[in-house]
Write a protein that holds these residues in place. Sequence first.
Motif, mmCIF file in Angstrom:
data_model
loop_
_atom_site.group_PDB
_atom_site.id
_atom_site.type_symbol
_atom_site.label_atom_id
_atom_site.label_comp_id
_atom_site.label_asym_id
_atom_site.label_seq_id
_atom_site.Cartn_x
_atom_site.Cartn_y
_atom_site.Cartn_z
ATOM 1 N N PHE A 95 0.841 -1.215 0.000
ATOM 2 C CA PHE A 95 0.000 0.000 0.000
ATOM 3 C C PHE A 95 0.876 1.265 0.000
ATOM 4 O O PHE A 95 0.687 2.171 -0.812
ATOM 5 C CB PHE A 95 -0.912 -0.052 1.228
ATOM 6 C CG PHE A 95 -1.843 1.113 1.388
ATOM 7 C CD1 PHE A 95 -2.737 1.459 0.391
ATOM 8 C CD2 PHE A 95 -1.859 1.847 2.571
ATOM 9 C CE1 PHE A 95 -3.619 2.525 0.549
ATOM 10 C CE2 PHE A 95 -2.739 2.911 2.740
ATOM 11 C CZ PHE A 95 -3.609 3.259 1.728
ATOM 12 N N LEU A 99 0.691 3.795 -3.357
ATOM 13 C CA LEU A 99 -0.353 4.812 -3.184
ATOM 14 C C LEU A 99 -0.030 6.134 -3.885
ATOM 15 O O LEU A 99 -0.928 6.877 -4.287
ATOM 16 C CB LEU A 99 -0.646 5.046 -1.695
ATOM 17 C CG LEU A 99 -1.888 5.889 -1.431
ATOM 18 C CD1 LEU A 99 -3.143 5.279 -2.046
ATOM 19 C CD2 LEU A 99 -2.087 6.124 0.057
ATOM 20 N N ILE A 132 -1.058 12.355 -0.087
ATOM 21 C CA ILE A 132 -2.300 12.911 -0.648
ATOM 22 C C ILE A 132 -3.228 13.212 0.518
ATOM 23 O O ILE A 132 -3.580 12.314 1.297
ATOM 24 C CB ILE A 132 -2.959 11.946 -1.658
ATOM 25 C CG1 ILE A 132 -2.130 11.868 -2.945
ATOM 26 C CG2 ILE A 132 -4.351 12.466 -2.065
ATOM 27 C CD1 ILE A 132 -1.079 10.906 -2.974
ATOM 28 N N ALA A 134 -6.739 14.436 1.445
ATOM 29 C CA ALA A 134 -8.112 14.764 1.050
ATOM 30 C C ALA A 134 -9.050 14.634 2.250
ATOM 31 O O ALA A 134 -9.753 15.580 2.604
ATOM 32 C CB ALA A 134 -8.557 13.843 -0.084
ATOM 33 N N SER A 135 -9.051 13.465 2.911
ATOM 34 C CA SER A 135 -10.051 13.152 3.950
ATOM 35 C C SER A 135 -9.998 14.113 5.129
ATOM 36 O O SER A 135 -8.928 14.509 5.577
ATOM 37 C CB SER A 135 -9.794 11.752 4.513
ATOM 38 O OG SER A 135 -9.768 10.821 3.487
ATOM 39 N N SER A 166 -3.790 10.633 6.191
ATOM 40 C CA SER A 166 -2.935 10.793 5.015
ATOM 41 C C SER A 166 -1.753 9.846 5.140
ATOM 42 O O SER A 166 -0.991 9.899 6.104
ATOM 43 C CB SER A 166 -2.452 12.232 4.916
ATOM 44 O OG SER A 166 -1.474 12.303 3.908
ATOM 45 N N MET A 208 -2.964 1.912 13.471
ATOM 46 C CA MET A 208 -3.941 1.162 12.685
ATOM 47 C C MET A 208 -4.046 -0.295 13.142
ATOM 48 O O MET A 208 -3.074 -0.876 13.628
ATOM 49 C CB MET A 208 -3.541 1.164 11.208
ATOM 50 C CG MET A 208 -3.662 2.513 10.527
ATOM 51 S SD MET A 208 -5.389 2.969 10.299
ATOM 52 C CE MET A 208 -5.210 4.634 9.660
ATOM 53 N N THR A 216 0.146 6.093 8.318
ATOM 54 C CA THR A 216 -0.927 7.049 8.016
ATOM 55 C C THR A 216 -1.051 8.048 9.170
ATOM 56 O O THR A 216 -0.988 7.648 10.332
ATOM 57 C CB THR A 216 -2.259 6.288 7.780
ATOM 58 O OG1 THR A 216 -2.072 5.386 6.691
ATOM 59 C CG2 THR A 216 -3.400 7.235 7.432
ATOM 60 N N VAL A 379 -10.844 1.700 2.765
ATOM 61 C CA VAL A 379 -10.059 2.859 2.323
ATOM 62 C C VAL A 379 -10.521 3.306 0.927
ATOM 63 O O VAL A 379 -10.891 2.476 0.101
ATOM 64 C CB VAL A 379 -8.555 2.493 2.332
ATOM 65 C CG1 VAL A 379 -7.711 3.614 1.753
ATOM 66 C CG2 VAL A 379 -8.117 2.205 3.761
ATOM 67 N N ASP A 384 -20.722 1.390 1.295
ATOM 68 C CA ASP A 384 -21.891 2.269 1.164
ATOM 69 C C ASP A 384 -21.599 3.402 0.182
ATOM 70 O O ASP A 384 -22.452 3.784 -0.625
ATOM 71 C CB ASP A 384 -22.265 2.884 2.524
ATOM 72 C CG ASP A 384 -22.848 1.829 3.467
ATOM 73 O OD1 ASP A 384 -23.529 0.911 2.971
ATOM 74 O OD2 ASP A 384 -22.590 1.930 4.687
HETATM 75 C C1 LIG Z 1 -5.082 2.878 6.319
HETATM 76 C C2 LIG Z 1 -5.749 4.118 5.811
HETATM 77 C C3 LIG Z 1 -5.056 4.961 4.954
HETATM 78 C C4 LIG Z 1 -5.661 6.127 4.462
HETATM 79 N N1 LIG Z 1 -4.926 6.978 3.656
HETATM 80 C C5 LIG Z 1 -5.496 8.140 3.230
HETATM 81 C C6 LIG Z 1 -4.733 9.086 2.441
HETATM 82 O O1 LIG Z 1 -3.564 8.866 2.128
HETATM 83 N N2 LIG Z 1 -5.334 10.249 2.065
HETATM 84 C C7 LIG Z 1 -6.636 10.533 2.385
HETATM 85 O O2 LIG Z 1 -7.121 11.591 2.009
HETATM 86 N N3 LIG Z 1 -7.380 9.657 3.114
HETATM 87 C C8 LIG Z 1 -6.848 8.471 3.539
HETATM 88 N N4 LIG Z 1 -7.591 7.574 4.291
HETATM 89 C C9 LIG Z 1 -9.010 7.874 4.538
HETATM 90 C C10 LIG Z 1 -9.950 6.877 3.873
HETATM 91 O O3 LIG Z 1 -9.928 6.972 2.470
HETATM 92 C C11 LIG Z 1 -11.329 7.089 4.470
HETATM 93 O O4 LIG Z 1 -11.226 6.772 5.843
HETATM 94 C C12 LIG Z 1 -12.356 6.225 3.819
HETATM 95 O O5 LIG Z 1 -12.576 6.634 2.504
HETATM 96 C C13 LIG Z 1 -13.658 6.288 4.604
HETATM 97 O O6 LIG Z 1 -14.053 7.619 4.766
HETATM 98 P P1 LIG Z 1 -14.373 8.251 6.196
HETATM 99 O O7 LIG Z 1 -13.368 7.786 7.179
HETATM 100 O O8 LIG Z 1 -14.518 9.677 5.967
HETATM 101 O O9 LIG Z 1 -15.744 7.594 6.639
HETATM 102 P P2 LIG Z 1 -17.164 7.796 5.968
HETATM 103 O O10 LIG Z 1 -17.111 7.424 4.527
HETATM 104 O O11 LIG Z 1 -17.694 9.132 6.259
HETATM 105 O O12 LIG Z 1 -17.995 6.683 6.707
HETATM 106 C C14 LIG Z 1 -18.455 6.792 8.054
HETATM 107 C C15 LIG Z 1 -19.798 6.078 8.154
HETATM 108 O O13 LIG Z 1 -20.756 6.746 7.343
HETATM 109 C C16 LIG Z 1 -21.342 5.813 6.424
HETATM 110 N N5 LIG Z 1 -21.561 6.477 5.134
HETATM 111 C C17 LIG Z 1 -20.717 7.362 4.508
HETATM 112 N N6 LIG Z 1 -21.232 7.727 3.315
HETATM 113 C C18 LIG Z 1 -22.402 7.070 3.179
HETATM 114 C C19 LIG Z 1 -23.406 7.030 2.178
HETATM 115 N N7 LIG Z 1 -23.272 7.764 1.056
HETATM 116 N N8 LIG Z 1 -24.475 6.246 2.365
HETATM 117 C C20 LIG Z 1 -24.620 5.519 3.509
HETATM 118 N N9 LIG Z 1 -23.711 5.504 4.499
HETATM 119 C C21 LIG Z 1 -22.616 6.271 4.334
HETATM 120 C C22 LIG Z 1 -20.309 4.716 6.265
HETATM 121 O O14 LIG Z 1 -20.888 3.485 5.824
HETATM 122 C C23 LIG Z 1 -19.784 4.621 7.683
HETATM 123 O O15 LIG Z 1 -20.689 3.870 8.452
HETATM 124 C C24 LIG Z 1 -6.999 6.425 4.821
HETATM 125 C C25 LIG Z 1 -7.695 5.584 5.699
HETATM 126 C C26 LIG Z 1 -7.087 4.450 6.187
HETATM 127 C C27 LIG Z 1 -7.857 3.554 7.113
#
Ligand SMILES: Cc1cc2nc3c(=O)[nH]c(=O)nc-3n(C[C@H](O)[C@H](O)[C@H](O)COP(=O)(O)OP(=O)(O)OC[C@H]3O[C@@H](n4cnc5c(N)ncnc54)[C@H](O)[C@@H]3O)c2cc1C
Length: 402
Positions: A95, A99, A132, A134-135, A166, A208, A216, A379, A384
């Motif tokens: 990963f 990435l 990167i 974004a989140s 990130s 993690m 991360t 990730v 969903d």
């Molecule tokens: C190991 C790891 C590495 C990562 N690296 C990066 C990185 O390099 N850069 C970066 O920017 N991010 C990174 N992330 C973030 C990652 O991409 C997000 O955590 C992931 O996309 C989930 O988004 P979230 O955490 O905002 O949760 P959400 O998507 O907001 O989810 C939270 C809850 O809301 C629910 N939910 C959300 N949207 C909907 C919908 N439309 N309909 C119904 N239910 C919904 C989900 O099912 C869940 O229950 C990383 C995460 C991890 C774990």
Amino acid sequence: MTVTATTTAGPASPTGARAAGLLDRVRTFVHDELLPSSEHFDSLPAVPTAASVRLAEAGLANWWIPAEYGGHGVPLCDSVDIVSELAYGDGGFAFGSFLSVLGTTMLQLSGADALARPHLERLARDGGVLGILASEEEAGSELARITTTYRRDGDRVVVGGDKYFSTNTDAADLLLVVARDATDDAEFRVVLVPRHTEGVELVKRWNMVGMRGSATYQVALRDCAVPAAHCLPGNGLRLLEIGLNASRVLIAATAIGMARRVRDLAMEYASSKRVHGAALVRNAVFAGKLGQIEMLIEVMRSQCRAAAAEFDSHLAGDAPAAALYRVGTLRSALAAKMYCGQAGWQVATLGSEMFGGLGYTHDHPIGKLVRDLRYVGLVEGGDDVIRELLFTRYVVPTGKRR
Ligand SMILES: Cc1cc2nc3c(=O)[nH]c(=O)nc-3n(C[C@H](O)[C@H](O)[C@H](O)COP(=O)(O)OP(=O)(O)OC[C@H]3O[C@@H](n4cnc5c(N)ncnc54)[C@H](O)[C@@H]3O)c2cc1C
């Protein structure tokens, strides 16, 4: 331990031959550098790890960067097998190693060659990674709600906000920050922020559950000033979406490698474990489970390669950036990530059950594989989010798609 590749078609072109040669070198690297130290990768090792340094020394880092920037130019389709091999050795290492494809794709397609080229050439020549960002905690997967902003200040832009996750940020030379225009809510850009810009603060490294061979971070951006020219042209959210096609396919491909490892460990265990007076490997129930796993591996690989081939065909077109801006997120890439997340999790469950109580301990590598496999479905969009994307982009009538 034998490192087995899933079936790979013979090279059909000079690019294919180069990719096949590279795949052999990656397989040797995995055998020599990753498999002997899998416990080390589970200990949240300092990054860059010694193995990442050796990957770069072996000239294997960032293998996908096109030849015009001095890279190997391995297509995404062949990168699926390379990532599967790396993940066979360690999912987190894989990963962290691929990435940056999300960022290099954005750089390459941004239309800002003078800005992007030196970074792409450096990553091809010296290795290294991109971060990167974004989140965000509050916005979650609704990236249009992010609150990190950039504002113009003379010939500079100033970036401020908090990014929740990130990967690779500390080791990166360059961060690609997705931010909103402070004066226009509807405008988003990807801003290039050198890692050591004043105001870039690592809040913490996440502890993690799995993929602990990668790193991360939670990151704060406190009024980070960079030249105004560091804003990539084009809608930042669309550019991110285009790059996510490549990284989602490769995240999916890690499930292939980890599932192959589960299969091989199960075969090893079953050759010495006895049930009803015979080796477990001769038991029909065991054989059925392994047959099921092999089917899942094959379908995962087919879907990843199909999605990757679609992405490659866009890149090979006359105007790849325009074509991908039009298409945005590829259905095949969404399907690959969601399918591999689910299929990988099935393999994890079948696999851990196969080792009995040992499958629930830290004393056997299967426990780590179960934890690592879980990330595929989380990730870059949980199921969903992917389902919603598939619905809004591909199911609702064409005229109403957003
Ligand atoms: C190991 C790891 C590495 C990562 N690296 C990066 C990185 O390099 N850069 C970066 O920017 N991010 C990174 N992330 C973030 C990652 O991409 C997000 O955590 C992931 O996309 C989930 O988004 P979230 O955490 O905002 O949760 P959400 O998507 O907001 O989810 C939270 C809850 O809301 C629910 N939910 C959300 N949207 C909907 C919908 N439309 N309909 C119904 N239910 C919904 C989900 O099912 C869940 O229950 C990383 C995460 C991890 C774990």
